[in-house]
Design an enzyme around this catalytic site. Sequence first.
Site, short mmCIF file in Angstrom:
data_model
loop_
_atom_site.label_atom_id
_atom_site.label_comp_id
_atom_site.label_asym_id
_atom_site.label_seq_id
_atom_site.Cartn_x
_atom_site.Cartn_y
_atom_site.Cartn_z
N GLU A 1 26.14 24.77 10.70
CA GLU A 1 27.11 24.73 11.79
C GLU A 1 28.48 24.37 11.20
O GLU A 1 28.57 23.58 10.26
CB GLU A 1 26.69 23.67 12.80
N LYS B 1 26.95 28.04 21.20
CA LYS B 1 26.21 26.81 21.43
C LYS B 1 26.22 26.41 22.90
O LYS B 1 27.28 26.25 23.51
CB LYS B 1 26.82 25.69 20.57
N CYS C 1 22.29 22.65 16.17
CA CYS C 1 22.43 21.21 16.11
C CYS C 1 21.89 20.50 17.37
O CYS C 1 20.69 20.37 17.54
CB CYS C 1 23.89 20.85 15.84
#
Length: 261
Positions: free
Chosen positions: A40, A110, A147
């Site tokens: 990321e 995300k 994440c």
Amino acid sequence: MRIALVQFASDVDAAANRRTIATALEDVDGGSVDLVVLPEAAMHDFGSPDHDLAAAAEPLDGPFVTFLAEHARRLGATIVAGMFERTDGLPYNTLVVLSPEGSLVATYRKIHLYDSFGYRESERLRPGEIAPATFTVGDTSVGLMTCYDLRFPELARSLMEGTPTPDVLLVPAAWVAGERKLDHWRTLLSARAVENTVYVAAAAQGGDRYTGHSLVVDPWGSIVDEAHDADAVVRADLDPQVVARSREVNPSLANRRMRST
């Protein structure tokens, strides 16, 4: 499928990050790897809480994606990496997928922003639409998470409801270091693997700020290989027969009585 996870600590200098990635990819032999995964924010680090990510963001045809496409062609491999994607307002935290031919074949913005542990990612970035993203490498289906998404098992489960069912979940991350954070990281990655009978491969940022420990977990929950906190390349062979056997022995996906939709 042969996979390589590239762990490094990115900088707020995007050009410097491209140089760092290029050096790391020199250790990834062309022709011997099918999928390369970068962390990321590989394009540009988050920086300090007041750092302007909108100013740093790039379009999907900008320097970073162009750079990745060149290396995907050179390696003859699919490359996945995290970037900040430019919009008219706050940028997205986006994963891009470049095919061995250098084409942009998938993106994932995300969904779950890191508003936790005293941090407010939503003040600097916008969340993506609830649209689970998958792509294929050869005959292998791969799902994407980023994440903090790891803490939401419903996203992993929704990815498993796609057709074909993924054999691999990728988790590029910049997992902030701190008390218990490494324990959380390993536990959650293993849980996502076991409950979905799937390989989980996580490419993390290392260095002082982040946890590092990029790793691959097999469908039984065993760690195949793991880095520490320094720059590293983690390699693994992901065998679809291992996935098939785990689903034969532990048919939890088939035995579900509750669905996420």
